[in-house]
Design an enzyme around this catalytic site. Sequence first.
Site, PDB file in Angstrom:
ATOM      1  N   GLU A   1     -13.140  27.628   9.443  1.00  0.00           N
ATOM      2  CA  GLU A   1     -11.842  26.980   9.238  1.00  0.00           C
ATOM      3  C   GLU A   1     -11.832  26.184   7.938  1.00  0.00           C
ATOM      4  O   GLU A   1     -12.694  25.325   7.749  1.00  0.00           O
ATOM      5  CB  GLU A   1     -11.526  26.069  10.425  1.00  0.00           C
ATOM      6  CG  GLU A   1     -11.361  26.860  11.720  1.00  0.00           C
ATOM      7  CD  GLU A   1     -10.916  26.007  12.904  1.00  0.00           C
ATOM      8  OE1 GLU A   1     -10.931  24.759  12.787  1.00  0.00           O
ATOM      9  OE2 GLU A   1     -10.552  26.582  13.938  1.00  0.00           O
TER      10      GLU A   1
ATOM     11  N   ASP B   1     -13.911  31.493  35.595  1.00  0.00           N
ATOM     12  CA  ASP B   1     -14.595  30.255  35.220  1.00  0.00           C
ATOM     13  C   ASP B   1     -15.788  30.096  36.154  1.00  0.00           C
ATOM     14  O   ASP B   1     -15.640  29.646  37.289  1.00  0.00           O
ATOM     15  CB  ASP B   1     -13.662  29.056  35.339  1.00  0.00           C
ATOM     16  CG  ASP B   1     -14.268  27.776  34.756  1.00  0.00           C
ATOM     17  OD1 ASP B   1     -15.504  27.640  34.800  1.00  0.00           O
ATOM     18  OD2 ASP B   1     -13.510  26.924  34.266  1.00  0.00           O
TER      19      ASP B   1
ATOM     20  N   HIS C   1      -5.230  25.410  13.920  1.00  0.00           N
ATOM     21  CA  HIS C   1      -5.942  24.551  14.873  1.00  0.00           C
ATOM     22  C   HIS C   1      -5.097  23.309  15.202  1.00  0.00           C
ATOM     23  O   HIS C   1      -5.536  22.171  15.062  1.00  0.00           O
ATOM     24  CB  HIS C   1      -7.303  24.134  14.320  1.00  0.00           C
ATOM     25  CG  HIS C   1      -8.294  23.803  15.396  1.00  0.00           C
ATOM     26  ND1 HIS C   1      -9.640  23.987  15.256  1.00  0.00           N
ATOM     27  CD2 HIS C   1      -8.133  23.287  16.645  1.00  0.00           C
ATOM     28  CE1 HIS C   1     -10.263  23.610  16.357  1.00  0.00           C
ATOM     29  NE2 HIS C   1      -9.357  23.178  17.222  1.00  0.00           N
TER      30      HIS C   1
ATOM     31  N   ALA D   1      -6.755  29.782  21.982  1.00  0.00           N
ATOM     32  CA  ALA D   1      -6.446  28.392  21.652  1.00  0.00           C
ATOM     33  C   ALA D   1      -7.615  27.504  22.070  1.00  0.00           C
ATOM     34  O   ALA D   1      -7.432  26.324  22.337  1.00  0.00           O
ATOM     35  CB  ALA D   1      -5.156  27.955  22.343  1.00  0.00           C
TER      36      ALA D   1
ATOM     37  N   GLY E   1      -3.375  23.046  18.323  1.00  0.00           N
ATOM     38  CA  GLY E   1      -3.030  23.085  19.741  1.00  0.00           C
ATOM     39  C   GLY E   1      -2.752  21.728  20.330  1.00  0.00           C
ATOM     40  O   GLY E   1      -1.814  21.547  21.116  1.00  0.00           O
TER      41      GLY E   1
ATOM     42  N   ASP F   1      -5.249  30.128  17.236  1.00  0.00           N
ATOM     43  CA  ASP F   1      -5.094  28.757  16.753  1.00  0.00           C
ATOM     44  C   ASP F   1      -6.403  28.241  16.171  1.00  0.00           C
ATOM     45  O   ASP F   1      -6.416  27.225  15.498  1.00  0.00           O
ATOM     46  CB  ASP F   1      -4.634  27.843  17.897  1.00  0.00           C
ATOM     47  CG  ASP F   1      -4.406  26.409  17.431  1.00  0.00           C
ATOM     48  OD1 ASP F   1      -3.719  26.228  16.407  1.00  0.00           O
ATOM     49  OD2 ASP F   1      -4.920  25.475  18.082  1.00  0.00           O
TER      50      ASP F   1
END
Length: 321
Positions: free
Chosen positions: A266, A176, A285, A235, A287, A261
């Site tokens: 979509e 990160d 989707h 996710a 999560g 996910d």
Amino acid sequence: MKNGPRIIVNSDVLAPAAMALLEARGADVRQLGTHASEAEMIAAVSEAPTHGILVRSTKITPAVYDAAPDLCVVSKHGVGYDNIDVAAAKARGIAVLRAHGANARSVAELALAMTISLLRYVRPLDVALREGRWAQSAFAGRELSGSKLGIVGCGAVGSSLVALCRPFGLDLRIYDPYLAPEAVPEGVGRFHAFDELLAWADIVTLHCPLTQETDRMIDAAALARMPKGSFLVNAGRGPLVDDVALVAALESGHLAGAALDTFVVEPPAADHPLWKQKNVIFTPHIGGSTRQSMERVAVQAVENIFCILDGQAPPARCVVG
């Protein structure tokens, strides 16, 4: 007649606690379906002066802003805000907020559940049983203990996943580039180069926002850097992964499995080649879709709206842009 601010709620069902907050403030609520179109949103904000939008899936574009000259705030029912034109909102003095951290635990739990299911070949074993095959010795799974888990993005979700994984004896490392050194979880290694994490990890799990930098960050080259027999879990946001490259890596056997996910489009097309892949787990989707998380997110999203309308400073973690 309601005498409070007019709020558009882009959700089929909003948690009762959040609706109670809106009612307590006398808000004039206009509810749209979760998957309402941009045109439906424009029509809704044009019906009467609109002061706030609580949005889930609908795209919030300059055309929406232009149709709502009284709009003060757009509050995301969730964390990812790539469906909101933040720059256009900022140019018009409209605040954009998100429910940062409210669904982190739920998303992290799903990522962990998917990871365990991949390592134990739950999906292909389930399919085999349904087809009448007792495939007891066909798939040798592996334990989490001793595996190397690379977490991409160590914000609210990533750090929650770290906490969940500690009892399993995993070797945990993160990537990160925006995380302050003091925010790195204790005892967790950190890579400063994305390629190094990819080459090291047995399992890579994605928990970062969709930006120009992260769009298709998992492409053919990234997948090739991952060890043969490794696993990918997404996710985060669908376009973090190049789905064409993912299919190729699965079909070649380079990846042992993947869990998704979220998707580039979509819902994905019915003929998408992903559906043919064997050790791939799909969820639509969801999560953050637990009862507890949905209530926390909805309440935070409503509170964010009233922070702006009341002239108060919203929580810094919730401010976008």
